[in-house]
Write an enzyme that holds these catalytic residues in place. Structure first.
Site, PDB file in Angstrom:
ATOM      1  N   ASP A 124      -5.681  13.231 -25.539  1.00  0.00           N
ATOM      2  CA  ASP A 124      -5.656  11.833 -25.116  1.00  0.00           C
ATOM      3  C   ASP A 124      -4.942  11.065 -26.228  1.00  0.00           C
ATOM      4  O   ASP A 124      -5.516  10.788 -27.276  1.00  0.00           O
ATOM      5  CB  ASP A 124      -7.098  11.340 -24.940  1.00  0.00           C
ATOM      6  CG  ASP A 124      -7.167   9.845 -24.624  1.00  0.00           C
ATOM      7  OD1 ASP A 124      -6.127   9.162 -24.704  1.00  0.00           O
ATOM      8  OD2 ASP A 124      -8.270   9.371 -24.306  1.00  0.00           O
ATOM      9  N   ARG A 175      -0.951  -2.775 -18.670  1.00  0.00           N
ATOM     10  CA  ARG A 175      -2.218  -2.030 -18.718  1.00  0.00           C
ATOM     11  C   ARG A 175      -2.155  -0.908 -17.700  1.00  0.00           C
ATOM     12  O   ARG A 175      -1.788  -1.128 -16.546  1.00  0.00           O
ATOM     13  CB  ARG A 175      -3.390  -2.939 -18.336  1.00  0.00           C
ATOM     14  CG  ARG A 175      -3.600  -4.113 -19.220  1.00  0.00           C
ATOM     15  CD  ARG A 175      -5.002  -4.652 -19.067  1.00  0.00           C
ATOM     16  NE  ARG A 175      -5.896  -3.892 -19.908  1.00  0.00           N
ATOM     17  CZ  ARG A 175      -5.977  -4.056 -21.233  1.00  0.00           C
ATOM     18  NH1 ARG A 175      -5.217  -4.935 -21.842  1.00  0.00           N
ATOM     19  NH2 ARG A 175      -6.797  -3.328 -21.937  1.00  0.00           N
ATOM     20  N   LYS A 223      -1.062   0.189 -25.202  1.00  0.00           N
ATOM     21  CA  LYS A 223      -1.391   0.074 -26.631  1.00  0.00           C
ATOM     22  C   LYS A 223      -0.093   0.167 -27.431  1.00  0.00           C
ATOM     23  O   LYS A 223       0.719  -0.746 -27.359  1.00  0.00           O
ATOM     24  CB  LYS A 223      -2.421   1.141 -27.013  1.00  0.00           C
ATOM     25  CG  LYS A 223      -3.764   0.982 -26.300  1.00  0.00           C
ATOM     26  CD  LYS A 223      -4.770   1.967 -26.849  1.00  0.00           C
ATOM     27  CE  LYS A 223      -6.147   1.786 -26.269  1.00  0.00           C
ATOM     28  NZ  LYS A 223      -6.316   2.281 -24.903  1.00  0.00           N
ATOM     29  N   THR A 253      -2.832   5.679 -22.374  1.00  0.00           N
ATOM     30  CA  THR A 253      -2.703   4.359 -21.789  1.00  0.00           C
ATOM     31  C   THR A 253      -1.246   3.957 -21.976  1.00  0.00           C
ATOM     32  O   THR A 253      -0.517   4.567 -22.772  1.00  0.00           O
ATOM     33  CB  THR A 253      -3.594   3.325 -22.518  1.00  0.00           C
ATOM     34  OG1 THR A 253      -3.343   3.432 -23.918  1.00  0.00           O
ATOM     35  CG2 THR A 253      -5.060   3.568 -22.248  1.00  0.00           C
ATOM     36  N   TYR A 260       0.857  -1.194   0.000  1.00  0.00           N
ATOM     37  CA  TYR A 260       0.000   0.000   0.000  1.00  0.00           C
ATOM     38  C   TYR A 260       0.892   1.243   0.000  1.00  0.00           C
ATOM     39  O   TYR A 260       1.833   1.316   0.789  1.00  0.00           O
ATOM     40  CB  TYR A 260      -0.913   0.024   1.233  1.00  0.00           C
ATOM     41  CG  TYR A 260      -2.359  -0.169   0.820  1.00  0.00           C
ATOM     42  CD1 TYR A 260      -3.023   0.852   0.148  1.00  0.00           C
ATOM     43  CD2 TYR A 260      -3.018  -1.354   1.056  1.00  0.00           C
ATOM     44  CE1 TYR A 260      -4.329   0.669  -0.291  1.00  0.00           C
ATOM     45  CE2 TYR A 260      -4.321  -1.541   0.629  1.00  0.00           C
ATOM     46  CZ  TYR A 260      -4.971  -0.520  -0.051  1.00  0.00           C
ATOM     47  OH  TYR A 260      -6.253  -0.690  -0.487  1.00  0.00           O
ATOM     48  N   GLU A 296      -0.464   4.792  -0.573  1.00  0.00           N
ATOM     49  CA  GLU A 296      -1.289   5.979  -0.838  1.00  0.00           C
ATOM     50  C   GLU A 296      -0.433   7.234  -0.720  1.00  0.00           C
ATOM     51  O   GLU A 296       0.387   7.355   0.197  1.00  0.00           O
ATOM     52  CB  GLU A 296      -2.448   6.047   0.161  1.00  0.00           C
ATOM     53  CG  GLU A 296      -3.568   5.088  -0.178  1.00  0.00           C
ATOM     54  CD  GLU A 296      -4.713   5.151   0.809  1.00  0.00           C
ATOM     55  OE1 GLU A 296      -4.624   5.902   1.805  1.00  0.00           O
ATOM     56  OE2 GLU A 296      -5.699   4.420   0.597  1.00  0.00           O
TER      57      GLU A 296
HETATM   58  N1  PLP Z   1      -8.562   6.842 -24.555  1.00  0.00           N
HETATM   59  C1  PLP Z   1      -8.558   6.311 -25.777  1.00  0.00           C
HETATM   60  C2  PLP Z   1      -8.325   7.199 -26.963  1.00  0.00           C
HETATM   61  C3  PLP Z   1      -8.755   4.936 -25.942  1.00  0.00           C
HETATM   62  O1  PLP Z   1      -8.779   4.407 -27.175  1.00  0.00           O
HETATM   63  C4  PLP Z   1      -8.955   4.141 -24.793  1.00  0.00           C
HETATM   64  C5  PLP Z   1      -9.159   2.680 -24.878  1.00  0.00           C
HETATM   65  O2  PLP Z   1      -9.378   2.075 -25.842  1.00  0.00           O
HETATM   66  C6  PLP Z   1      -8.975   4.761 -23.539  1.00  0.00           C
HETATM   67  C7  PLP Z   1      -8.767   6.114 -23.451  1.00  0.00           C
HETATM   68  C8  PLP Z   1      -9.307   3.993 -22.285  1.00  0.00           C
HETATM   69  O3  PLP Z   1      -8.339   3.148 -21.863  1.00  0.00           O
HETATM   70  P1  PLP Z   1      -8.690   1.976 -20.795  1.00  0.00           P
HETATM   71  O4  PLP Z   1      -9.322   0.897 -21.566  1.00  0.00           O
HETATM   72  O5  PLP Z   1      -7.343   1.659 -20.226  1.00  0.00           O
HETATM   73  O6  PLP Z   1      -9.602   2.574 -19.781  1.00  0.00           O
END
Ligand code: PLP
Length: 415
Positions: free
Chosen positions: A196, A231, A225, A222, A51, A53
């Site tokens: 994002d 993950r 990918k 993320t 843990y 935090e």
């Molecule tokens: N943002 C984008 C552009 C994504 O394509 C994805 C997932 O496919 C996410 C966020 C979310 O990721 P997670 O599945 O880890 O929550």
């Protein structure tokens, strides 16, 4: 693996079956990849017991001296990778990273402007079924029928909506994103610009896609990918005030104890991304996706936007008798894993769709190059040309298994 086999043979059996599935099929889901064995070892380490935090040197638990070091290592490496100053490496997923951004910079009912889910955006960019769409007033821009973002239209919508935040980045957009243009628009309406880059982060890290910095106020990704890590999610910024708000938003805002084992694995992944070989991989990912698009176009298929700049190709069946769902199933029977996807001008429901999204990152991680992608693209076209020919699908599945066996990604235990 052998301990698991003894303690829980059922889970062991399922894990081995999944391993064989991943090895024997051609994994072409654009958001998936094969992570490194060292990443998996870190994820399965004793850090899972801890843990922690809080943040390095500011914890609510004792015994965090090694957790502190591993988290700081992940932060330093990811900042170096993306050329930014502040990073939060604690989000458990891309969705939680995005939730953290909203929690840090918005109040409930504030207006956000993101890319429409059905045009390639992500659920967390304001879709009404997601907490982002329930908590904030969400508005959308999309792509034109040519499959590209029309920045003049985005500007028009932004001036009408006057959002507090503009979100750029997508789950199914095959073209380069112009962060500088988005920033111009955000500045005109006084909005935060949030990128994002979950899908393209591995390319950005290698200089194979323009960086969101210095244009964006805040960036999430993320790590599993195109980055090929464990993950998880990350939040990046160059702004100290935003960084402080983000840290409070993640903990105690929306998460408790961070997954220290995953943070350790993120550090391992970032080290891989920092190696010179990473650029070779990212270039190959793009080259392979381009071959896929070129061959499918030659075979008479309609590729959204007429090609790709990144790791994915969107094939449209608007002019075909069959749907994305049928294509997804037929390709699955042929040992080629893709996912159905909506396309610009969509006429079918989101559960049926008129397209498939096909990605190159995972097979590139196995070592496949243009030659193999040309073979695979032709096999994809063979399946689509003969969508109801189950015997052909089975034959292609056998051929794809042989092809896959020449590109070993993981050792397989013998039972
Ligand atoms: N943002 C984008 C552009 C994504 O394509 C994805 C997932 O496919 C996410 C966020 C979310 O990721 P997670 O599945 O880890 O929550």
């Amino acid at each position: 693996m052998s301990i698991l086999k003894t303690v829980d043979p059922v889970v062991y059996d399922l894990t081995v079956k999944e391993l064989h599935r991943q090895c024997d099929h051609l994994e072409m889901i654009a958001s998936e990849n094969f992570t490194y064995p060292a990443v998996m070892e870190a994820m399965g380490s004793v850090f899972t017991n801890k843990y922690a935090e809080g943040y390095p040197a500011k914890r609510y638990y004792g015994g965090c001296e090694f957790a502190d070091q591993v988290e700081q290592l992940a932060i330093d490496r990811v900042c170096k990778l993306f050329g930014c100053t502040y990073a939060n490496v604690q989000p458990n997923s891309g969705s939680q990273a995005n939730q953290g951004v909203y929690q840090a910079l918005l109040n409930p009912f504030d207006k956000i402007l993101g890319m429409d889910l059905s045009h390639g955006g992500h659920l967390t960019h304001g879709a009404k079924v997601s907490s982002s769409g329930k908590t904030y007033s969400s508005f959308f821009y999309g792509v034109e029928l040519d499959g590209r973002i029309n920045y003049d239209k985005v500007r028009e919508i932004a001036h009408i909506v006057k959002p507090k935040m503009i979100i750029c980045g997508a789950s199914a957009y095959p073209r380069e994103i112009d962060f500088a243009k988005f920033r111009e628009i955000a500045d005109e309406v006084g909005a935060y610009l949030f990128a994002d880059i979950a899908h393209i982060a591995g390319l950005v890290a290698a200089g194979e896609h323009p960086s969101p910095f210095p244009h964006c106020h805040i960036v999430t990704s993320t790590t599993h990918k195109t980055l090929r890590g464990p993950r998880g999610g990350i939040i990046l910024t160059n702004d100290e005030e935003i960084a402080k708000k983000v840290n409070s938003a993640i903990f105690p805002g929306i998460q408790g104890g961070p997954l220290v084992h995953v943070i350790a694995a993120k550090a391992v992944g970032f080290a891989e991304n920092l190696k010179p070989e990473w650029t070779t991989y990212a270039k190959q990912v793009r080259a392979n996706a381009k071959v896929l698009a070129d061959v499918l176009i030659k075979r008479g298929y309609d590729i959204v936007s007429g090609g790709t700049d990144n790791h994915l190709v969107l094939v449209s069946f608007l002019n075909k008798e069959f749907s994305g769902k049928e294509a997804d199933l037929a390709l699955g029977h042929a040992g080629i894993t893709v996912n159905k996807n909506t396309v610009p001008g969509e006429t079918r429901s989101p559960f049926v769709t008129s397209g498939v999204r096909i990605g190159s990152p995972a097979l590139t991680a196995r070592g496949m190059k243009e030659k193999e992608f040309e073979i695979i693209a032709n096999k994809i076209a063979d399946v689509l040309d003969n969508i109801n020919d189950e015997a052909l699908h089975v034959k292609i599945k056998d051929e794809m298994k042989v092809l896959a066996s020449n590109f070993i990604i993981y050792d397989r235990p013998t039972y």
